[in-house]
Each structure stands twice: as structure tokens, then as C-alpha cells.
Enzyme design. Structure first.
Site, PDB file in Angstrom:
ATOM      1  N   ASP A 259       0.819  -1.199   0.000  1.00  0.00           N
ATOM      2  CA  ASP A 259       0.000   0.000   0.000  1.00  0.00           C
ATOM      3  C   ASP A 259       0.860   1.260   0.000  1.00  0.00           C
ATOM      4  OD1 ASP A 259      -2.634   1.442   0.575  1.00  0.00           O
ATOM      5  OD2 ASP A 259      -1.436   2.039   2.312  1.00  0.00           O
ATOM      6  N   GLU A 292       1.227  -0.094  -4.949  1.00  0.00           N
ATOM      7  CA  GLU A 292       0.480   1.139  -5.156  1.00  0.00           C
ATOM      8  C   GLU A 292       1.496   2.263  -4.986  1.00  0.00           C
ATOM      9  OE1 GLU A 292      -3.296   3.701  -3.425  1.00  0.00           O
ATOM     10  OE2 GLU A 292      -2.076   2.531  -2.049  1.00  0.00           O
ATOM     11  N   ILE A 383     -13.910   3.798  -4.810  1.00  0.00           N
ATOM     12  CA  ILE A 383     -15.309   3.857  -4.373  1.00  0.00           C
ATOM     13  C   ILE A 383     -15.380   4.463  -2.972  1.00  0.00           C
ATOM     14  CG2 ILE A 383     -17.432   2.561  -3.981  1.00  0.00           C
ATOM     15  CD1 ILE A 383     -16.282   0.329  -5.738  1.00  0.00           C
TER      16      ILE A 383
END
Length: 590
Positions: A259, A292, A383
Site C-alpha cells: 500500500d 500502489e 469507491i
């Protein structure tokens, strides 16, 4: 027997072959440390060089313990392998060899077969509940599930990015053995399992390292979550590298997704970690390491890492599908079709250009293969970082979403789905936590403050409508609907993934882009040469208007999103909201 050098003590409680358990805590800011057992025993630890405290004792698996620091406070083991309840409670000694694997010969699957399904274990009900979805996902054509972070966090529910005990699977999801059973069952269905790990910060509640191991952090560098982790220290590096190896070797995860590595303030740590993993994982195993990385550092994808989540591609597609251009989408508001064309032909869109803040971003990526990029239409961030967690099913037309889904699942990039995509779920995926007191209020107000610059939330009354992350209803509202196998969306996903596996997968390794061309606003076509010499072409129109094209008409139609099958359509015309996929055999110039 000589003691290990200070840099090589394994953090935490380790069961030894002798029947003893060795406890090791790096606490350079403590004077005295003891292991406090649940039965009342106190085991003073021996001070070693460089801030280590170590002791061996007869403590079998299941023993509950905490560390007492200078007689002042009791803390969990920062390398706890399991917790007896929350992050503030006792840690548990575990036996890493207790679980008996059903599929010990599993070696994973090669990267070119990857079709990834991201899911949140808590929303689905825990480790055992996730197992109920495995057969359905394998039948659909998914080849890997990716679990959002599992590190123990405070409370019963959390996105996962507030973990403070990275070695301990979240206790409300199940035991370490239940997690291993989930992974084992997935392997039995032919599914890889990837874990999202967070090595850029600790959560705000339950992290006691600042009291006895201040060296974990550096005050001269800040991240969005506070002081940066100090990866210059070997003890800190080993803490996280050993954690990665635990997930891969003990739990037999097939890969890790790291991450927000742009928040890791050390240029060498990631390369060292990848090198250690490649050295220690058995050669025949397929282990995937993905990033990421807002910095678009293409060089990392040649130095031990397989791929990066391609936020650029998502952002360009999102602008074309929804017309939204606020916040970070503003970087893609100008000529989004050209930007998508660059993504499809070269990987990253930003390869050294300036973003909306005037900052240079990215490195050249056109030399990398298509499968160095993970493409998605939605994920937990895209989202959940919306105020109301809306999915694309609520933001764009059905035909446009079908066309974009066709591109996602039939391009040579690695496709990633978010749970519920396969049914065009309309339930939101919201940001949720389980904090209390002042921290809960700070998170609530901080969440609402994130949207103050958006026109729709210009005043406080409008922002007050944003769901409270700490309300249990925010969590329960995020459970998606899963479709029946014969529903239209499930059929679409099954058809596209069948075509991918039947016609494309074995020819993806070594594929290369042949370029992409803009046809009109919202419309383009892209071509790739596969390793058997065949040519894959995707004609895409995400606009509301038919587009005429001067490129040669398709001769070998693989899929037409408007027909849901092969069939006739006007030559040299792309209907609104459509995708046409063709596969021309090698040597055929028709």
C-alpha cells in the site's frame, strides 16, 4: 550456542524446537522489560545490545502475554501473531506449524494468468464466510483473490488501513488457522491469494511503539498519518521484511500488494525487501509483488516487483465514464481520450509531466510489458473515497459500463475487479471505522472535511450528510449484492473471462503494444501483438455519439459489447458506448 547479532533477532514470540518460547522485544527507550503472563507470572527479560530484550521460557501455544515497560505500562507485542481480543489486550503465543495443509504442493500460477478480485474480509463476514464465495469466483474465471489488509486494528470493523499489529490477523475475522484454511481452500479451487499490506504507517489507536521504541519513527519527515517510519534502522527494516516473509512462507499467500509505497521515505527499503523475498521463497513458487505508488516509479517494476496498480488508467476511464473532474480527476480532465490512449500503449499516463500542483510525476514506462500494470474500473479506494461510496453502476450508463468492462477484461493488462463488480452492485462501499471518544469525533470531522473543496459539500450542512464512519450502519450498508450465475452481468463477466482464458492468456507473456489512436472525443482503438504473432485490437467508444473510423474494419471479431456476441454492424462505425474486440491470426493481413 552464540547469540544472534542484534540485527537478526526475530521480533516477537517464537516457538523453538526445544519446547521453549523465545520472546524478543526491541525497546531501546526502555530500562526494564518483563513478560507478564495471564496466570500472574512475571518473566524479567535480559537486556541485550542495541536495545533488545530477550528471554526464553516454557510457554506453549495459546499462552497469553503482554510486555511490562519500566513497571509503568502493559503493552501487547508489536509483533503479536494473534490477539486475545483487541489491540490493547494480551497477545497469544502461536504455533506456526499447527495447521495441516491440504494442498502442500501448491506452487501458485504464473502472472500472465492473473485476474484479480479484491475483497474486504470483514464485510463478507470473516475468513470462513469468504470461503463460501471461492467456488463461484473460480467458476466465473477469477484466478486470484486479493484481501484488503488484515493487520489487527482497534474495534470490530475497519477498512483495514488503521492496523497497528501487522503480524496478527484481525481477531474478529477468525483465527490464524482459519485464515490458513481460507488460503488452503482457495488453492484447492485453483485460486491464488494476495494480501494487501501496509508498511507506510501505523494506525492512530493501539500503537505503543512511541513510548519504548521511538527509533521506529523519524520526526524530520512527515506522512499523511504523522511521523514517517524510519527504514534506515536495520531493526525496523527487519520488522517489516520478516512480516512479509511470514505471510508468504507461513501462511502461503501467493503475493503481496504494498500500500502507498510513495509514503515510504527510503529509496532502498523496497528493493531490499523484494530481494530478500526472492531469495527466501522457493524457486518453483510463483509469488507476485505489486505496488500502489503515486510516484509512478517505473524502475521498481524492473527491480523485483511484478506490477503496479495503474491509477492513471482508472482516472482517465472514470473521467470519460462520468464526466467528473474535481480533485485528483482534474489531472485527467484535459484530453482524457488522449490520456487513455497513452495508458493503453505505454502504461503510465504521467511519465515525468507536471500534475495539477505543478509537481513532476512519473517515469517513462513504454518499455514495460502490458502486464506490468494492474488495470481496474473500481477498487476500495476509488469507491470508498467518495463521500457516499457510489459505484459506477450509479454514475454512468449501463452500455458505457459494459464497454469499459470489455476493455478491462480483454486488454493484455492485468484486470482487477472489486467485490460486487460482477453483478454491477449498486450498494455503496463506504469508509468505516470503530473508534470511540475523541478519536471517533476527530475521524468523523476529518472525513467530512476532506470534501469541503467539492461544490456539492460547500457548507457544513451538506457535509453533515456524509455517513459517520463509526456508525455500524455505515459498515453494514457496504455489503454488496452478489448476482445469480444467470444474471446479465454475471453472464457478461463469465463470457469475457472465458474468452480471455481461451484465446488470450497463454499468449500474453511477451506481448507488446502496437500503439493506440484517438478517433474522436471518447473514442479510440488500441492494438497489441501477442507472443504467437497474432494481433489483439480493441475499438472503444465511451461517448454518446456514433463515431466513424477510417481504420480497417474488423475481420475477426472476438466480442462486441453491444451485441453480446459476434454479429453484423455498420462498417467503419463505432456505436455509442461500445467496445469491439478482434483477434487477427499471425500472418493474416486481411
Amino acid at each position: 550456542m552464540p547469540l544472534p547479532t542484534p540485527e537478526t533477532w526475530p521480533h516477537g514470540a517464537q516457538l523453538l524446537d526445544s519446547g521453549l518460547t523465545r520472546f524478543a522485544l526491541w525497546a531501546p527507550d526502555a530500562f526494564h522489560v518483563s513478560v507478564e503472563l495471564e496466570d500472574g507470572q512475571s518473566l524479567p527479560m535480559l537486556a541485550q545490545d542495541d536495545g533488545w530484550f530477550v528471554i526464553k521460557s516454557h510457554c506453549p501455544a495459546g499462552t497469553a502475554y503482554r510486555y511490562q515497560i519500566d513497571g509503568e505500562m502493559l503493552v501487547p507485542d508489536p509483533a503479536s501473531r494473534a490477539q486475545q481480543g483487541d489491540v490493547h489486550g494480551p497477545s497469544l503465543v502461536t504455533d506456526p506449524n499447527a495447521y495441516q495443509w491440504q494442498f502442500p504442493q501448491w506452487q501458485g500460477r504464473p502472472w500472465h494468468e492473473a485476474v484479480i478480485y479484491e475483497l474486504h474480509v470483514g464485510v463478507l463476514g470473516g475468513f470462513a464466510a469468504v470461503e463460501k464465495h471461492l467456488a463461484r469466483l473460480a467458476e466465473l474465471g477469477i484466478t486470484a483473490i486479493e484481501l484488503m489488509p488484515l493487520a489487527q486494528f482497534p474495534g470490530e470493523r475497519n477498512w483495514g488501513y488503521d492496523g497497528v499489529l501487522p503480524y496478527a490477523p484481525q481477531s474478529s475475522y477468525g483465527t490464524p488457522e482459519q485464515l490458513k484454511h481460507l488460503i488452503d481452500c482457495a488453492h484447492g479451487h485453483g485460486l491464488m491469494v494476495i494480501l494487501d499490506v501496509v508498511y507506510n504507517h501505523f494506525g492512530p489507536d493501539g500503537n505503543y511503539l512511541g513510548r519504548y521504541a521511538k527509533g521506529f519513527f523519524r520526526q524530520d519527515l512527515k506522512t499523511p498519518w504523522g511521523d514517517a517510519i524510519d527504514f534506515r534502522r536495520p531493526q525496523v527494516r527487519d520488522f517489516f521484511i520478516d512480516n512479509a516473509l511470514m505471510w508468504l512462507l507461513e501462511y502461503r499467500f501467493d503475493g503481496l500488494r504494498f500500500d502507498a509505497v510513495h509514503a515510504i521515505e527510503d529509496p532502498d527499503f523496497l528493493k531490499q525487501m523484494a530481494a530478500r523475498i526472492r531469495q527466501q521463497v522457493d524457486g518453483p513458487r510463483h509469488v507476485w509483488l505489486t505496488l500502489e505508488n503515486e510516484l509512478n516509479q517505473a524502475h521498481l517494476l524492473e527491480e523485483g516487483f511484478d506490477a503496479q496498480w495503474n491509477d492513471d488508467g482508472h482516472n482517465a476511464l472514470h473521467v470519460l465514464l462520468t464526466g467528473e473532474t474535481e480533485a485528483y480527476y482534474n489531472d485527467f480532465a484535459e484530453r482524457p481520450t488522449e490520456k487513455l490512449a497513452r495508458c493503453l500503449s505505454e502504461g503510465f499516463i504521467y511519465q515525468g509531466e507536471r500534475n495539477r500542483h505543478g509537481e513532476l510525476r512519473g517515469e517513462p514506462s513504454g518499455h514495460l510489458p502490458p502486464n506490468a500494470f494492474v488495470l481496474f474500473l473500481q477498487n476500495h479506494d476509488q469507491i470508498g473515497n467518495r463521500a457516499f461510496g457510489e459505484r459506477l453502476s450509479a454514475l454512468c450508463s449501463t452500455d458505457a459500463l459494459r464497454a469499459a468492462t470489455t476493455l478491462l477484461l480483454l486488454s493484455p493488462m492485468v484486470p482487477l475487479l472489486f467485490m460486487g463488480d460482477e453483478g454491477a452492485a449498486n450498494e455503496p462501499f463506504l469508509f468505516f471505522t470503530d473508534f470511540h471518544g475523541e478519536l471517533a469525533e476527530a475521524v468523523r470531522q476529518g472525513r467530512r472535511g476532506e470534501f469541503a473543496a467539492f461544490a456539492a459539500f460547500a457548507d457544513a450542512e451538506q457535509r453533515a450528510r456524509i455517513p459517520d464512519p463509526n456508525d455500524a450502519q455505515t459498515f453494514t450498508a457496504s455489503r454488496p449484492h452478489f448476482p445469480q450465475a444467470d444474471s446479465p452481468w454475471a453472464r457478461l463477466y463469465a463470457t469475457l473471462l472465458h474468452l480471455r482464458h481461451q484465446h488470450l492468456t497463454e499468449h500474453l507473456t511477451g506481448s507488446r503494444s502496437l500503439g493506440a489512436q484517438v478517433l474522436a472525443d471518447g473514442a479510440l482503438y488500441a492494438r497489441w501483438q501477442l507472443n504467437d504473432g497474432s494481433e489483439l485490437r480493441i475499438d472503444l467508444n465511451l461517448s454518446a455519439h456514433a463515431v466513424e473510423s477510417s481504420v480497417p474494419p474488423v475481420q475477426y471479431c472476438l466480442f462486441d459489447s453491444r451485441l453480446d456476441a459476434t454479429g453484423d454492424r455498420p462498417a467503419n462505425t463505432l456505436p455509442p458506448y461500445s467496445a469491439l474486440v478482434s483477434l487477427t491470426p499471425a500472418g493474416d493481413d486481411a
